[in-house]
Design a protein around this motif. Structure first.
Motif, mmCIF file in Angstrom:
data_model
loop_
_atom_site.group_PDB
_atom_site.id
_atom_site.type_symbol
_atom_site.label_atom_id
_atom_site.label_comp_id
_atom_site.label_asym_id
_atom_site.label_seq_id
_atom_site.Cartn_x
_atom_site.Cartn_y
_atom_site.Cartn_z
ATOM 1 N N PHE A 185 40.444 -57.452 5.096
ATOM 2 C CA PHE A 185 41.883 -57.830 4.234
ATOM 3 C C PHE A 185 42.780 -57.612 5.091
ATOM 4 O O PHE A 185 43.533 -58.533 5.526
ATOM 5 C CB PHE A 185 41.651 -56.965 3.077
ATOM 6 C CG PHE A 185 42.886 -57.326 2.336
ATOM 7 C CD1 PHE A 185 43.127 -58.039 1.408
ATOM 8 C CD2 PHE A 185 44.432 -56.543 2.637
ATOM 9 C CE1 PHE A 185 44.309 -58.311 0.634
ATOM 10 C CE2 PHE A 185 45.471 -56.885 1.952
ATOM 11 C CZ PHE A 185 45.368 -57.755 0.816
ATOM 12 N N HIS A 191 47.664 -62.397 4.823
ATOM 13 C CA HIS A 191 47.124 -61.662 3.371
ATOM 14 C C HIS A 191 48.018 -61.407 2.347
ATOM 15 O O HIS A 191 49.248 -61.292 2.870
ATOM 16 C CB HIS A 191 46.273 -60.429 3.763
ATOM 17 C CG HIS A 191 47.118 -59.318 4.284
ATOM 18 N ND1 HIS A 191 48.031 -58.725 3.699
ATOM 19 C CD2 HIS A 191 46.972 -59.038 5.486
ATOM 20 C CE1 HIS A 191 48.739 -57.882 4.428
ATOM 21 N NE2 HIS A 191 48.000 -57.961 5.481
ATOM 22 N N LEU A 195 46.513 -55.385 -2.795
ATOM 23 C CA LEU A 195 45.057 -55.035 -2.557
ATOM 24 C C LEU A 195 44.492 -54.359 -3.677
ATOM 25 O O LEU A 195 45.053 -53.199 -4.227
ATOM 26 C CB LEU A 195 45.171 -54.063 -1.382
ATOM 27 C CG LEU A 195 43.605 -53.620 -0.913
ATOM 28 C CD1 LEU A 195 42.585 -54.842 -0.864
ATOM 29 C CD2 LEU A 195 43.592 -52.471 -0.053
#
Length: 317
Positions: A185, A191, A195
């Motif tokens: 990630f 990104h 998360l």
């Protein structure tokens, strides 16, 4: 390019990071590390932002933060501005220090808290700076594994409790290697700002509104005066206001009603730590911060204490 989302709500967890402009090595000298850590303490005392892990590399930093109040943007703006100001003053320079706005990754603590703490703590090892992580002083890892004392503003409890509060088990978890999913990630060129599980992302985005649309947050509490708070706490615990305003005699003694009164003066009375210190005859506001923090730790495991505090709050509101 649009700025990343800043999702803020009470109790949110964040992995915060930023990089120095021009590949400068800001954190290679002891005084810069000490300044940074001193301001982390200030972040805790001024904004009640909890620091659960940190790692300062040569040209960037990593923080694991939790915000009991939805105030990350305000707190980090103060923190970054003050660090840059003092750094520049020391070196007689001016201009921005970091490459831009800090990055704040919202973390699904139920699924990824432990893995993110490991990612942060493994940075010196992954970069080839050290062979033993517990020898890297500019990190919270030595405090996590018992090689250094944890400062009052560093909270290790939430992470360690996932592994049964065993430091040896946390050491083994960190040093066995990184998490492939979390590493992948972070290694992506781009990104997202969250998360977490798909459901966590949906919940977070559902509650998001751009900053310019967010209404001013009203305090749910009333501005009860400190004298009023002391009277209510005194009635609940059967003690006088004089006992509440002065420390218990004898080293190591704790005055629980006094700690409760300080806590309520901050939350209900909306008083600053310095004001509370003066009212309770305390020499420095940091002592008040430590007292309130210890009470909050007690509240996590003492349901009766929480109920008692809620009863006082109900009478004051």
């Amino acid at each position: 390019m649009a700025r990343p989302l800043r999702i803020e709500y009470p109790g949110a967890w964040y992995h915060v990071m930023n990089r120095v402009a021009g590949r400068g090595l800001v954190f290679r000298e002891r005084w810069t590390t000490e300044l940074f850590l001193h301001l982390l303490q200030d972040l805790d005392q001024r904004f009640d932002v909890e620091c659960h892990a940190y790692c300062l590399m040569g040209n960037h930093y990593h923080l694991l933060l939790r915000t009991p109040e939805p105030n990350l943007s305000r707190a980090m703006r103060h923190f970054s501005g003050l660090f840059t100001q003092r750094f520049n003053r020391h070196l007689r320079r001016d201009g921005p220090l970091f490459r831009g706005r800090y990055k704040a990754l919202l973390v699904d603590a139920d699924s990824y808290l432990l893995a993110v703490s490991r990612y942060i703590h493994r940075n010196p090892l992954e970069a080839g700076i050290v062979r033993r992580l517990d020898s890297y002083a500019a990190s919270s890892y030595p405090a996590y594994v018992g090689k250094a004392s944890a400062p009052d503003w560093l909270s290790t409890r939430a992470v360690l409790e996932i592994l049964g509060s065993r430091k040896a088990q946390y050491r083994a978890f960190v040093e066995q290697g990184g998490d492939d999913e979390v590493g992948a990630f972070f290694n992506r060129e781009y990104h997202g700002p969250i998360l977490g599980s798909a459901e966590f992302v949906k919940r977070a985005l559902r509650g998001y509104r751009p900053n310019h649309e967010q209404p001013r947050r009203r305090k749910l509490q009333t501005k009860s005066g400190m004298a009023e708070v002391l009277q209510a706490v005194g009635r609940e615990y059967g003690v006088s206001t004089d006992e509440l305003r002065h420390t218990a005699r004898g080293r190591g003694q704790r005055n629980l009603p006094r700690a409760v009164a300080m806590h309520l003066c901050q939350t209900l009375g909306q008083k600053k730590l310095g004001e509370i210190a003066a009212y309770f005859n305390v020499s420095h506001y940091a002592t008040v911060s430590v007292t309130i923090k210890r009470l909050k730790d007690d509240m996590e495991s003492d349901r009766a204490l929480v109920q008692r505090i809620h009863a006082i709050e109900a009478r004051l509101q």
